[in-house]
Design a protein around this motif. Sequence first.
Motif, PDB file in Angstrom:
ATOM      1  N   UNK A   1       3.061   9.538   7.512  1.00  0.00           N
ATOM      2  CA  UNK A   1       1.773   9.511   6.808  1.00  0.00           C
ATOM      3  C   UNK A   1       1.693   8.398   5.766  1.00  0.00           C
ATOM      4  N   UNK A   2       2.782   7.670   5.563  1.00  0.00           N
ATOM      5  CA  UNK A   2       2.821   6.685   4.469  1.00  0.00           C
ATOM      6  C   UNK A   2       1.724   5.640   4.597  1.00  0.00           C
ATOM      7  N   UNK A   3       1.461   5.189   5.806  1.00  0.00           N
ATOM      8  CA  UNK A   3       0.436   4.166   5.992  1.00  0.00           C
ATOM      9  C   UNK A   3      -0.944   4.661   5.625  1.00  0.00           C
ATOM     10  N   UNK A   4      -1.291   5.859   6.110  1.00  0.00           N
ATOM     11  CA  UNK A   4      -2.618   6.414   5.838  1.00  0.00           C
ATOM     12  C   UNK A   4      -2.779   6.760   4.372  1.00  0.00           C
ATOM     13  N   UNK A   5      -1.772   7.428   3.790  1.00  0.00           N
ATOM     14  CA  UNK A   5      -1.846   7.785   2.370  1.00  0.00           C
ATOM     15  C   UNK A   5      -1.843   6.525   1.511  1.00  0.00           C
ATOM     16  N   UNK A   6      -1.050   5.528   1.922  1.00  0.00           N
ATOM     17  CA  UNK A   6      -1.017   4.279   1.169  1.00  0.00           C
ATOM     18  C   UNK A   6      -2.365   3.592   1.144  1.00  0.00           C
ATOM     19  N   UNK A   7      -3.002   3.512   2.301  1.00  0.00           N
ATOM     20  CA  UNK A   7      -4.322   2.863   2.368  1.00  0.00           C
ATOM     21  C   UNK A   7      -5.339   3.624   1.528  1.00  0.00           C
TER      22      UNK A   7
ATOM     23  N   UNK B   1       0.825  -1.202   0.000  1.00  0.00           N
ATOM     24  CA  UNK B   1       0.000   0.000   0.000  1.00  0.00           C
ATOM     25  C   UNK B   1       0.866   1.263   0.000  1.00  0.00           C
ATOM     26  N   UNK B   2       1.896   1.284   0.826  1.00  0.00           N
ATOM     27  CA  UNK B   2       2.769   2.452   0.869  1.00  0.00           C
ATOM     28  C   UNK B   2       3.541   2.611  -0.437  1.00  0.00           C
ATOM     29  N   UNK B   3       3.938   1.501  -1.069  1.00  0.00           N
ATOM     30  CA  UNK B   3       4.601   1.569  -2.369  1.00  0.00           C
ATOM     31  C   UNK B   3       3.657   2.130  -3.428  1.00  0.00           C
TER      32      UNK B   3
END
Length: 415
Positions: free
Chosen positions: A379-385, A202-204
């Motif tokens: 924020x990578x997790x939230x933006x990724x999701x 997701x983060x990728x």
Amino acid sequence: MAIAPPGRGRNSVRLRRYNERLLLQVLRRSGEASKADLARRTHLTSTAIGSIIQSLEESDLIVYTGRRTEGQRGQPATLIDLNPKGAFGIGVRLDRDSIETALLDFGGQILARRVHDRILPSPDETLELVRKDIDEVLKAITPEERERLTGIGVAQPFNLGAWLRELNIAQPEFRAWDEVDFAFELGEATGLPVFSENDGNAAAIAELFYGCGREFDDFIYLFLGPVIGCGIALNGDCLRGVTGNAGDVAVMPVPPGKLASAQAPSGKWELLLSRASLNALARHLRYHGAEVASHADLERHIRAHHPAVEEWVEDCIDALTPALRSALCILDVPVVVLDADVDGGLLDLLQRQLAASLAETAPEARGVPDLVRGSFGSDAGAVGAASLPMFFSFSPRAEILRNQGKSMEEMRDAD
């Protein structure tokens, strides 16, 4: 009247959809552009560009931003850009020690979020909590804008109930997560389409859609969270593998760590996550008497140049280098993107030492990949999701040209 061969009409629809997404990608990567710019960058005719722009304008996905006057001869060119309010995605990031729900607009901005720093509860309790959080973040947009919601993305580590020894976690409730399809349950509870990926993928995808993917199509993405995560971008798409676990470097075998805080090995090998993770950093700091109860505590010790941080970084790089070098030998990508849940100078330190270590271990006739800092940090997790529903709805992935499966648009048309 001539009748088109079977499948030709559907292929034409797919091709047009691909071209629409290709144009959106150009705007996402380069910013505002004229019709002539878009025709040149997409290699489409002016007639095709005009038709696509009309369709995208009717869908509120683009806006006209003004006219270009500098260096122009004749009539100034009208400039077009993405409409940030043209689409929205909700992201749910689940981790062993946190729950985060965020609302993202088409421009990649987080409009609202809800965060719970707590041990992940049971699936049923989490579902109720997330459902309420979704209701809260949706208050940030109007009822009309909610009609442009592309869906919900769920990003979580797969196999949450595994590797608890390596993570120093004694939480039997995590085992229940390996027996539930949370994305399905969330879809049933909300009535919205739900897209699920492991957190590394997701983060990728967030980097592909909103970050480094504006410049690079091929890279290995590493994210240092409680566990190290990884995603692989090839040809502008995310490599998933058969089970969605492609790029799962966290479970690569490495020699046991040499730090005084290292766990007693259970065999000849340890897993990379036991050495290259924020969990391992926190364990080493606690061993030296430091208080670590949150990411803020970790960042405070990093900024203060606590000696234990330097010791852990050396051990982390010692484990990460051969794992990453092995991945590079197989994938042959030119870029490695490095990001983390905390910073305070940690990313710069890791980047410098990893570049030096990769250079020392580079085989003959092989160089060192470019090491690029990630775009989103914590924020990578939230933006990724939240990127997941947008990526699958608007990215020019090759799959939409194939006669396999159904696109979101086709499923909506069928409804």
